[in-house]
Scaffold this motif. Structure first.
Motif, PDB file in Angstrom:
ATOM      1  N   LEU A  11       0.834  -1.204   0.000  1.00 26.51           N
ATOM      2  CA  LEU A  11       0.000   0.000   0.000  1.00 26.51           C
ATOM      3  C   LEU A  11       0.868   1.254   0.000  1.00 26.51           C
ATOM      4  O   LEU A  11       1.644   1.478   0.939  1.00 26.51           O
ATOM      5  N   PHE A  12       0.716   2.063  -1.032  1.00 32.07           N
ATOM      6  CA  PHE A  12       1.445   3.335  -1.121  1.00 32.07           C
ATOM      7  C   PHE A  12       0.495   4.440  -0.665  1.00 32.07           C
ATOM      8  O   PHE A  12      -0.585   4.603  -1.235  1.00 32.07           O
ATOM      9  N   GLY A  13       0.918   5.162   0.385  1.00 28.48           N
ATOM     10  CA  GLY A  13       0.009   6.145   0.985  1.00 28.48           C
ATOM     11  C   GLY A  13      -0.596   5.592   2.261  1.00 28.48           C
ATOM     12  O   GLY A  13      -1.709   5.942   2.653  1.00 28.48           O
ATOM     13  N   ALA A  14       0.186   4.720   2.940  1.00 32.20           N
ATOM     14  CA  ALA A  14      -0.323   4.019   4.125  1.00 32.20           C
ATOM     15  C   ALA A  14      -0.517   4.940   5.316  1.00 32.20           C
ATOM     16  O   ALA A  14      -1.214   4.588   6.271  1.00 32.20           O
ATOM     17  N   THR A  15       0.125   6.123   5.267  1.00 28.33           N
ATOM     18  CA  THR A  15      -0.028   7.046   6.399  1.00 28.33           C
ATOM     19  C   THR A  15      -1.139   8.066   6.117  1.00 28.33           C
ATOM     20  O   THR A  15      -1.375   8.958   6.918  1.00 28.33           O
ATOM     21  N   GLY A  16      -1.792   7.939   4.982  1.00 28.87           N
ATOM     22  CA  GLY A  16      -2.750   8.959   4.543  1.00 28.87           C
ATOM     23  C   GLY A  16      -4.158   8.786   5.098  1.00 28.87           C
ATOM     24  O   GLY A  16      -4.486   7.793   5.775  1.00 28.87           O
ATOM     25  N   ASP A  17      -4.969   9.754   4.769  1.00 29.98           N
ATOM     26  CA  ASP A  17      -6.339   9.837   5.279  1.00 29.98           C
ATOM     27  C   ASP A  17      -7.222   8.685   4.785  1.00 29.98           C
ATOM     28  O   ASP A  17      -7.931   8.038   5.569  1.00 29.98           O
ATOM     29  N   LEU A  18      -7.159   8.421   3.491  1.00 33.04           N
ATOM     30  CA  LEU A  18      -8.034   7.378   2.930  1.00 33.04           C
ATOM     31  C   LEU A  18      -7.716   6.010   3.538  1.00 33.04           C
ATOM     32  O   LEU A  18      -8.622   5.243   3.866  1.00 33.04           O
ATOM     33  N   ALA A  19      -6.426   5.751   3.698  1.00 33.79           N
ATOM     34  CA  ALA A  19      -6.015   4.458   4.260  1.00 33.79           C
ATOM     35  C   ALA A  19      -6.638   4.270   5.636  1.00 33.79           C
ATOM     36  O   ALA A  19      -7.228   3.221   5.929  1.00 33.79           O
ATOM     37  N   LYS A  20      -6.535   5.312   6.464  1.00 32.42           N
ATOM     38  CA  LYS A  20      -7.033   5.192   7.839  1.00 32.42           C
ATOM     39  C   LYS A  20      -8.551   5.123   7.891  1.00 32.42           C
ATOM     40  O   LYS A  20      -9.125   4.338   8.631  1.00 32.42           O
ATOM     41  N   ARG A  21      -9.177   5.970   7.113  1.00 33.97           N
ATOM     42  CA  ARG A  21     -10.643   6.056   7.225  1.00 33.97           C
ATOM     43  C   ARG A  21     -11.356   4.913   6.520  1.00 33.97           C
ATOM     44  O   ARG A  21     -12.403   4.454   6.976  1.00 33.97           O
ATOM     45  N   THR A  55       4.260   1.543  15.440  1.00 33.90           N
ATOM     46  CA  THR A  55       3.470   2.776  15.233  1.00 33.90           C
ATOM     47  C   THR A  55       2.391   2.496  14.192  1.00 33.90           C
ATOM     48  O   THR A  55       1.223   2.852  14.370  1.00 33.90           O
ATOM     49  N   PHE A  56       2.806   1.855  13.111  1.00 36.04           N
ATOM     50  CA  PHE A  56       1.867   1.554  12.027  1.00 36.04           C
ATOM     51  C   PHE A  56       0.715   0.678  12.551  1.00 36.04           C
ATOM     52  O   PHE A  56      -0.464   0.957  12.309  1.00 36.04           O
ATOM     53  N   ARG A  57       1.065  -0.342  13.292  1.00 35.38           N
ATOM     54  CA  ARG A  57       0.020  -1.249  13.800  1.00 35.38           C
ATOM     55  C   ARG A  57      -0.921  -0.516  14.762  1.00 35.38           C
ATOM     56  O   ARG A  57      -2.115  -0.800  14.806  1.00 35.38           O
ATOM     57  N   GLY A  58      -0.350   0.442  15.512  1.00 32.42           N
ATOM     58  CA  GLY A  58      -1.194   1.240  16.415  1.00 32.42           C
ATOM     59  C   GLY A  58      -2.211   2.047  15.611  1.00 32.42           C
ATOM     60  O   GLY A  58      -3.400   2.118  15.964  1.00 32.42           O
ATOM     61  N   VAL A  59      -1.765   2.629  14.499  1.00 36.11           N
ATOM     62  CA  VAL A  59      -2.661   3.418  13.639  1.00 36.11           C
ATOM     63  C   VAL A  59      -3.750   2.503  13.057  1.00 36.11           C
ATOM     64  O   VAL A  59      -4.943   2.845  13.043  1.00 36.11           O
ATOM     65  N   VAL A  60      -3.332   1.332  12.608  1.00 34.66           N
ATOM     66  CA  VAL A  60      -4.299   0.386  12.032  1.00 34.66           C
ATOM     67  C   VAL A  60      -5.327  -0.010  13.097  1.00 34.66           C
ATOM     68  O   VAL A  60      -6.542  -0.022  12.857  1.00 34.66           O
ATOM     69  N   MET A  61      -4.840  -0.288  14.318  1.00 32.90           N
ATOM     70  CA  MET A  61      -5.772  -0.712  15.376  1.00 32.90           C
ATOM     71  C   MET A  61      -6.748   0.406  15.742  1.00 32.90           C
ATOM     72  O   MET A  61      -7.924   0.158  15.974  1.00 32.90           O
ATOM     73  N   ASP A  62      -6.242   1.638  15.765  1.00 29.93           N
ATOM     74  CA  ASP A  62      -7.144   2.775  16.037  1.00 29.93           C
ATOM     75  C   ASP A  62      -8.246   2.841  14.982  1.00 29.93           C
ATOM     76  O   ASP A  62      -9.401   3.138  15.278  1.00 29.93           O
ATOM     77  N   SER A  63      -7.867   2.574  13.746  1.00 32.12           N
ATOM     78  CA  SER A  63      -8.836   2.745  12.652  1.00 32.12           C
ATOM     79  C   SER A  63      -9.912   1.661  12.649  1.00 32.12           C
ATOM     80  O   SER A  63     -10.957   1.815  12.033  1.00 32.12           O
TER      81      SER A  63
END
Ligand SMILES: NC(=O)c1ccc[n+]([C@@H]2O[C@H](COP(=O)([O-])OP(=O)(O)OC[C@H]3O[C@@H](n4cnc5c(N)ncnc54)[C@H](OP(=O)(O)O)[C@@H]3O)[C@@H](O)[C@H]2O)c1
Length: 493
Positions: A11-21, A55-63
């Motif tokens: 995934l390119f753009g994994a830190t972006g808005d669309l990825a999270k939402r 950090t990445f996994r934390g963001v994924v879990m939050d989402s």
């Protein structure tokens, strides 16, 4: 139990808005439902940020917080996520990415199935696709390589073609999945079921019975924080060239010989090919643009943040589309979209002709009490089908009254309806391209939109010309009234 597919996502753009939402919650739902093979799945997320895997996994879990059944489940899901800091413009970074992909492929025994998802600004699409191929990020051991790309696909025919040629150097057309999330909507997919599953409907789906078709994509909000992008695009590019054209192609297409993606797409393309491309003068006559003004509380478009105060960008479009074929000759398809309108909704109104002879009026020479039958497909925010008929008013005599047959999606159906992104990612995993926009469709839609864009870039608009909370400028009503018609949904009603 669903059949699970092994897959390595990049995934390119994994830190972006669309990825999270949207993307992580969608992939999680597929994981929960067993559509992704738990033991044979990994995702490499990239962005320039220096994130660790944790950090990445934390963001994924939050989402996915809201939809996880337990912490353990969320953690188990997130453990498949790996992060690499990567600048897509630096070719040397792709070598590390390729090595990492091979390592995870072996670790999770993924057998070379790869899905590349570019969730970034479109100017990066070509660069990423090129480097993926050059730096051997595509698998070559018999697994699949598929590329999912976000919108927008170009800003006119020429830029879209350039992008397509760039993608074509690394991926074949049947490996490219162009996202148009409207195609993932339940009611849009239901159009095919309603048409081709019911002789009752399909039998009258033509110019003998249909008077006109109306497609409305209405937004209640203004540009919000998207002004930077939106002002360079406008409603024609943002909503008409893609979502509206896709819906039109499904409404206008002939019955495909099967429900396979190649067959459905073939008919959609044929429909779009029969769409009349306007001359500049015809475009002026048949398309209307608007920009919202202020109404006290709401500032006008030109005073929104990040919008130049002399902007000529349209926030509203209405137009008439014609298909030159046997089925649709003389049936106008009216389309409209806009910001700051009465409400947020998407609906399709199929307006049928009135009976040639009205026997109810004939009795006493009174005016006809018959309304046009209308089949309304509510796409958003509710899934609803309403058939407006004429019926008899209870009592003596033969007074008529509207009779509505309504089907509203119930709670159970609602719960079973996947979000568009979930459905589309699943389709890509399965290799089913039915609900993605093919190059032939996208390019034809640009050919259509470019003429209008060119005219609008040449002529000076008289903006602002509609009030927030209305259904757009008066010219949009005139477009239909000059044909002796009116919008079925009208804010004044
Ligand atoms: N957001 C939505 O609701 C939405 C809806 C429909 C379509 N889309 C489309 O989806 C795509 C992504 O939108 P978004 O809203 O998620 O954008 P965004 O929040 O701005 O995210 C952009 C991503 O690109 C990465 N990036 C930028 N430059 C990079 C570089 N040189 N190398 C590597 N990574 C780079 C950023 O990561 P770093 O900052 O860490 O580098 C970030 O992850 C766009 O095409 C957009 O049109 C978005």
């Amino acid at each position: 139990m669903a059949t699970a597919t092994r897959a390595l996502f990049m995934l390119f753009g994994a830190t972006g808005d669309l990825a999270k939402r949207k993307l992580y919650p969608s992939i999680f739902n597929l994981f929960k439902k067993g559509y992704i093979d738990n033991d044979h799945f990994a995702l490499i997320g990239t962005g320039r940020r220096e994130w660790s895997d944790d950090t990445f996994r934390g963001v994924v879990m939050d989402s996915i917080n809201d939809s996880a059944d337990s912490d353990e489940q969320a953690q188990s899901f997130a453990s498949h996520f790996y992060y690499m800091s990567h600048d897509v413009t630096k070719p040397e970074h792709y070598d590390a990415l390729s090595d990492y992909a091979n390592k995870l492929d072996a670790q999770y025994e993924i057998n070379g199935n790869r899905i590349f998802y570019i969730s970034m600004a479109p100017n990066f699409f070509g660069t990423v696709a090129k480097n993926l191929k050059v730096h051997n990020c595509l698998s070559d051991n018999g697994g699949f390589n598929r590329l999912i790309i976000e919108k927008p696909f170009g800003r006119d025919y020429d830029s879209a073609e350039e992008l397509n040629n760039a993608l074509g150097k690394s991926f074949n057309e049947d490996q490219v999945y162009r996202i148009d999330h409207y195609l993932g909507k339940e009611m849009v997919q239901n159009i095919l079921a309603l048409r081709f599953g019911n002789p009752l409907v399909e039998g009258i789906w033509n110019n003998k019975y249909i008077d006109n078709v109306q497609v409305t994509l209405s937004e209640k909000l203004g540009v919000e924080e998207r002004a930077g992008y939106y002002d360079g695009a406008g409603a024609l590019r943002d909503m008409i060239q893609n979502h509206t054209m896709q819906m039109l192609s499904i409404l206008a297409m002939e019955q495909p010989i099967s429900f396979r993606d190649v067959d459905v797409r073939r008919e959609k393309i044929r429909a779009l090919r029969s769409m009349h491309i306007y001359t500049p003068d015809e475009a002026r006559e048949n398309f209307v643009r608007g920009q919202y003004g202020s109404n006290g509380d709401q500032k006008d478009y030109r005073h929104e943040d990040n919008v130049p105060n002399d902007s000529t960008t349209e926030t509203y479009v209405a137009g008439k589309v014609e298909f030159n074929n046997q089925r649709w000759a003389n049936v106008p398809f009216y389309i409209r979209t806009g910001k700051m309108l009465t409400d947020k909704f998407t609906r399709i109104d199929i307006v049928f002709k009135k009976p040639l002879i009205d026997i109810f009026a004939a009795a006493d020479n009174s005016e006809s009490q018959l309304n046009n039958n209308v089949l309304t497909l509510f796409v958003d925010p509710v899934n609803k089908v309403v058939l407006h008929l004429n019926g008899k008013k209870a009592g003596q005599g033969m007074e008529m009254k509207p009779l509505d047959l309504t089907h509203v999606q119930n709670d159970e159906e609602k719960a079973a309806t996947p979000e568009p992104y979930e459905r589309l990612i699943h389709d890509a995993i399965l290799g089913n391209a039915t609900n993605f926009a093919s190059w032939d469709e996208v390019s034809r839609a640009w050919e259509f939109a470019d003429v209008i864009r060119h005219v609008w870039d040449t002529d000076q608009p008289d903006f602002p010309n509609y009030t927030p909370g209305s259904m757009g400028p008066k010219a949009a009503d005139d477009l239909l009234s000059r044909d002796g018609r009116a919008w079925v949904f009208n804010s004044k009603k």
